[in-house]
Write a protein that holds these residues in place. Structure first.
Motif, PDB file in Angstrom:
ATOM      1  N   ASN A  49       0.837  -1.179   0.184  1.00 47.59           N
ATOM      2  CA  ASN A  49      -0.067  -0.004  -0.157  1.00 47.59           C
ATOM      3  C   ASN A  49       0.782   1.288  -0.015  1.00 47.59           C
ATOM      4  O   ASN A  49       0.076   2.300   0.248  1.00 47.59           O
ATOM      5  CB  ASN A  49      -0.997  -0.067   1.384  1.00 47.59           C
ATOM      6  N   VAL A  50       2.059   1.169  -0.089  1.00 48.62           N
ATOM      7  CA  VAL A  50       2.791   2.301   0.192  1.00 48.62           C
ATOM      8  C   VAL A  50       3.923   2.492  -0.874  1.00 48.62           C
ATOM      9  O   VAL A  50       4.749   1.525  -1.177  1.00 48.62           O
ATOM     10  CB  VAL A  50       3.577   2.339   1.615  1.00 48.62           C
ATOM     11  N   SER A  51       4.331   3.486  -1.554  1.00 44.29           N
ATOM     12  CA  SER A  51       5.255   3.804  -2.325  1.00 44.29           C
ATOM     13  C   SER A  51       6.316   4.681  -1.618  1.00 44.29           C
ATOM     14  O   SER A  51       6.155   5.335  -0.484  1.00 44.29           O
ATOM     15  CB  SER A  51       5.028   4.654  -3.729  1.00 44.29           C
ATOM     16  N   VAL A  52       7.572   4.423  -1.862  1.00 45.08           N
ATOM     17  CA  VAL A  52       8.691   4.953  -1.105  1.00 45.08           C
ATOM     18  C   VAL A  52       9.485   6.000  -2.098  1.00 45.08           C
ATOM     19  O   VAL A  52       9.846   5.721  -3.446  1.00 45.08           O
ATOM     20  CB  VAL A  52       9.700   3.896  -0.540  1.00 45.08           C
ATOM     21  N   VAL A  53       9.887   7.016  -1.605  1.00 44.66           N
ATOM     22  CA  VAL A  53      10.439   8.243  -2.122  1.00 44.66           C
ATOM     23  C   VAL A  53      11.583   8.537  -1.407  1.00 44.66           C
ATOM     24  O   VAL A  53      11.608   8.789  -0.025  1.00 44.66           O
ATOM     25  CB  VAL A  53       9.654   9.489  -2.367  1.00 44.66           C
ATOM     26  N   VAL A  54      12.793   8.434  -1.839  1.00 45.92           N
ATOM     27  CA  VAL A  54      14.277   8.888  -1.459  1.00 45.92           C
ATOM     28  C   VAL A  54      14.802  10.025  -2.030  1.00 45.92           C
ATOM     29  O   VAL A  54      14.903   9.853  -3.179  1.00 45.92           O
ATOM     30  CB  VAL A  54      15.254   7.606  -1.536  1.00 45.92           C
ATOM     31  N   ASP A  55      14.794  11.023  -1.196  1.00 44.83           N
ATOM     32  CA  ASP A  55      15.649  12.118  -1.542  1.00 44.83           C
ATOM     33  C   ASP A  55      14.870  12.616  -3.008  1.00 44.83           C
ATOM     34  O   ASP A  55      15.356  13.224  -3.942  1.00 44.83           O
ATOM     35  CB  ASP A  55      16.911  12.144  -1.991  1.00 44.83           C
ATOM     36  N   GLY A  56      13.595  12.511  -3.032  1.00 43.88           N
ATOM     37  CA  GLY A  56      12.823  13.067  -4.153  1.00 43.88           C
ATOM     38  C   GLY A  56      12.516  12.170  -5.322  1.00 43.88           C
ATOM     39  O   GLY A  56      11.799  12.489  -6.272  1.00 43.88           O
ATOM     40  N   LEU A  57      13.154  10.978  -5.300  1.00 40.56           N
ATOM     41  CA  LEU A  57      12.993   9.997  -6.336  1.00 40.56           C
ATOM     42  C   LEU A  57      12.338   8.725  -6.053  1.00 40.56           C
ATOM     43  O   LEU A  57      12.475   8.040  -4.809  1.00 40.56           O
ATOM     44  CB  LEU A  57      14.314   9.599  -6.787  1.00 40.56           C
ATOM     45  N   PHE A  58      11.040   8.415  -6.785  1.00 40.57           N
ATOM     46  CA  PHE A  58      10.484   6.981  -6.339  1.00 40.57           C
ATOM     47  C   PHE A  58      11.682   5.892  -6.498  1.00 40.57           C
ATOM     48  O   PHE A  58      12.318   5.780  -7.397  1.00 40.57           O
ATOM     49  CB  PHE A  58       9.440   6.771  -7.279  1.00 40.57           C
ATOM     50  N   VAL A  59      11.473   4.948  -5.626  1.00 41.34           N
ATOM     51  CA  VAL A  59      12.225   3.712  -5.758  1.00 41.34           C
ATOM     52  C   VAL A  59      11.448   2.454  -5.600  1.00 41.34           C
ATOM     53  O   VAL A  59      10.285   2.491  -5.032  1.00 41.34           O
ATOM     54  CB  VAL A  59      13.454   3.540  -4.620  1.00 41.34           C
ATOM     55  N   ALA A  60      11.865   1.461  -6.314  1.00 44.58           N
ATOM     56  CA  ALA A  60      11.051   0.387  -6.334  1.00 44.58           C
ATOM     57  C   ALA A  60      12.013  -1.018  -5.597  1.00 44.58           C
ATOM     58  O   ALA A  60      11.206  -1.934  -5.416  1.00 44.58           O
ATOM     59  CB  ALA A  60      10.870  -0.087  -7.735  1.00 44.58           C
ATOM     60  N   SER A  61      12.971  -0.965  -5.444  1.00 46.03           N
ATOM     61  CA  SER A  61      14.009  -1.899  -4.891  1.00 46.03           C
ATOM     62  C   SER A  61      14.122  -1.780  -3.511  1.00 46.03           C
ATOM     63  O   SER A  61      14.599  -0.616  -2.930  1.00 46.03           O
ATOM     64  CB  SER A  61      15.348  -1.992  -5.743  1.00 46.03           C
TER      65      SER A  61
END
Length: 80
Positions: free
Chosen positions: A48-60
């Motif tokens: 249910n959650v997307s992860v954004v690291v330093d402004g960029l979406f990450v999938a891994s």
């Protein structure tokens, strides 16, 4: 420490907290740290959650994070 920010929809699971700090070197470790801090989120995060690291979406889950990274857990973004 990595700063983890929660979108408003998650704050009911975090006792209203907007962010926490976790020790982590990867996105997977970030999610584990959040699950430890808020066990009620452990099953919810993956689907249910997307992860954004330093402004960029990450999938891994293996994506690295730095100790000064800003991570956002936001409502899952899906395309179509």
């Amino acid at each position: 420490m990595v700063v983890v920010n929660f979108w408003a929809g998650l704050r009911s699971y975090t006792d209203g907290r907007e962010k926490i700090n976790v020790e982590a070197k990867t996105v997977g470790e970030v999610l584990r740290g959040v699950s430890i801090a808020f066990p009620v989120l452990s099953d919810y995060l993956e689907d249910n959650v997307s992860v954004v690291v330093d402004g960029l979406f990450v999938a891994s889950l293996h994506e690295p994070v730095c100790k000064n990274s800003e991570v956002w857990l936001i409502k899952r973004v899906s395309g179509g």
